[in-house]
Design an enzyme around this catalytic site. Structure first.
Site, short mmCIF file in Angstrom:
data_model
loop_
_atom_site.label_atom_id
_atom_site.label_comp_id
_atom_site.label_asym_id
_atom_site.label_seq_id
_atom_site.Cartn_x
_atom_site.Cartn_y
_atom_site.Cartn_z
N ASP A 49 -1.06 2.69 9.63
CA ASP A 49 -1.91 2.48 10.80
C ASP A 49 -1.30 1.44 11.74
O ASP A 49 -1.81 1.22 12.84
CB ASP A 49 -3.34 2.10 10.40
CG ASP A 49 -3.42 0.85 9.54
OD1 ASP A 49 -2.38 0.25 9.23
OD2 ASP A 49 -4.56 0.46 9.18
N SER A 50 -0.19 0.85 11.34
CA SER A 50 0.59 0.01 12.25
C SER A 50 1.05 0.79 13.47
O SER A 50 1.47 0.19 14.48
CB SER A 50 1.81 -0.58 11.52
OG SER A 50 2.51 0.44 10.82
N ASP A 88 -2.02 6.16 5.76
CA ASP A 88 -3.06 5.15 5.79
C ASP A 88 -4.40 5.75 6.19
O ASP A 88 -4.48 6.57 7.12
CB ASP A 88 -2.71 4.05 6.80
CG ASP A 88 -2.05 2.85 6.16
OD1 ASP A 88 -2.24 2.62 4.96
OD2 ASP A 88 -1.35 2.11 6.88
N LYS A 118 -3.42 5.69 1.47
CA LYS A 118 -3.45 4.25 1.19
C LYS A 118 -4.70 3.65 1.82
O LYS A 118 -5.03 4.00 2.97
CB LYS A 118 -2.20 3.55 1.72
CG LYS A 118 -2.19 2.03 1.40
CD LYS A 118 -0.87 1.37 1.75
CE LYS A 118 -0.69 1.13 3.22
NZ LYS A 118 -1.68 0.13 3.76
N GLU A 120 -7.07 -0.23 2.05
CA GLU A 120 -7.03 -1.68 1.87
C GLU A 120 -8.25 -2.17 1.11
O GLU A 120 -9.34 -1.63 1.26
CB GLU A 120 -6.95 -2.38 3.23
CG GLU A 120 -5.69 -2.05 4.01
CD GLU A 120 -5.63 -2.75 5.36
OE1 GLU A 120 -6.50 -3.62 5.62
OE2 GLU A 120 -4.73 -2.44 6.15
N GLU A 186 0.76 -7.81 0.25
CA GLU A 186 1.21 -8.28 1.56
C GLU A 186 0.94 -9.77 1.73
O GLU A 186 -0.17 -10.24 1.52
CB GLU A 186 0.53 -7.51 2.70
CG GLU A 186 1.01 -7.98 4.06
CD GLU A 186 0.62 -7.08 5.22
OE1 GLU A 186 0.93 -7.42 6.38
OE2 GLU A 186 0.01 -6.02 4.97
#
Length: 272
Positions: A49-50, A88, A118, A120, A186
């Site tokens: 998602d970056s 993501d 993925k 978070e 991270e």
């Protein structure tokens, strides 16, 4: 190798089996040409998602949508033949509960061909990870600094220093116990990353963590020097393509203005 002799893409199970072995190589990709470049060297390609910050100019990842992830996931899939594609789940697509997460994860995988998703979060996401993995959706977890939570974390700060190490360690244990096949660590202290790597049974993928992790991931535009808005401490630039591109564009503009481009070799005559 398949019966046809073509390469077969890595699976989440094969990534999990690499625990303690040769370090896993992971980079992000958002387009077909970059996917083709990284596929030759990477075990995992993350459609991160970056993309919101790197390609769309957003101030954070929070504005990324499912539609954006599907679009870029489809583009990346066209460029991969061997690496595992992980995509993501964007902010707001899974936090409501396991059922919401399943619907959106199933959509991402069905519409992009990704081999895993993925998401978070640690302990708070354990039930969701358990729900997804029980329904044939491989999940890569992400703990430590979780960019989608910057408003509650107070920015992009190192996580897990001092007493806070217990929280990050508990998060990593929880997601592994819930069935995640790997966990991204991270921006955590190296000693904590090493401890987590030693204690959890699944591969750890470091980004601003430790060389002792079971693998490493970077944003491809960061390591190539294409994204220059800022440079995190944990990024090593292996090239400065942004500067090279700027110089090339300037040379092109100068030649156009001086009428040196196009030259005789770039135009067409009456006869072939």
């Amino acid at each position: 190798m398949s019966a046809s002799g073509q390469q077969r893409q890595m699976t989440a199970s094969e990534v999990r089996a690499r625990k303690g072995g040769t370090p896993l190589v992971c980079l992000t990709a958002y387009t077909t040409p970059v996917a083709r470049l990284v596929d030759a060297e990477c075990d995992i390609v993350l459609v991160g998602d970056s993309v919101g910050m790197v390609l769309h100019g957003l101030p954070s990842t929070l504005g990324v949508t499912m539609e954006m992830m599907v679009l870029h996931g489809q583009a990346v899939a066209r460029g991969l033949s061997r690496a595992l594609m992980v995509i993501d789940m964007p902010f707001g697509s899974y936090e409501e509960g396991p059922e919401q997460a399943f619907r959106n994860a199933a959509r991402l995988m069905a519409e992009t061909g990704a081999g895993a998703v993925k998401l978070e979060g640690g302990i708070a996401m354990a039930d969701t990870i358990r729900f997804l993995t029980a329904r044939s959706i491989p999940v890569m977890a992400h703990v430590g600094l979780t960019p989608q939570a910057i408003n509650t974390l107070g920015g992009y700060k190192v996580q897990g220093r001092g007493e806070d190490a217990h929280r990050v360690l508990a998060d990593a244990r929880a997601v592994a116990d819930a069935g995640a096949f790997a966990v991204v660590l991270e921006k955590v202290p190296a000693a904590l990353a090493d401890r987590i790597t030693a204690e959890v049974p699944v591969p750890t993928i470091g980004i601003g963590a430790s060389a002792g992790c079971d693998g490493q991931v970077l944003v491809v535009d960061d390591m190539l020097g294409l994204f220059t808005d800022f440079k995190p401490k944990f990024v090593r630039r292996y090239a400065e393509l942004g500067h090279a591109a700027g110089a090339a564009i300037a040379a092109y503009a100068e030649e156009v203005r001086a009428r040196r481009f196009p030259g005789p070799g770039h135009v067409f005559g009456e006869a072939p």
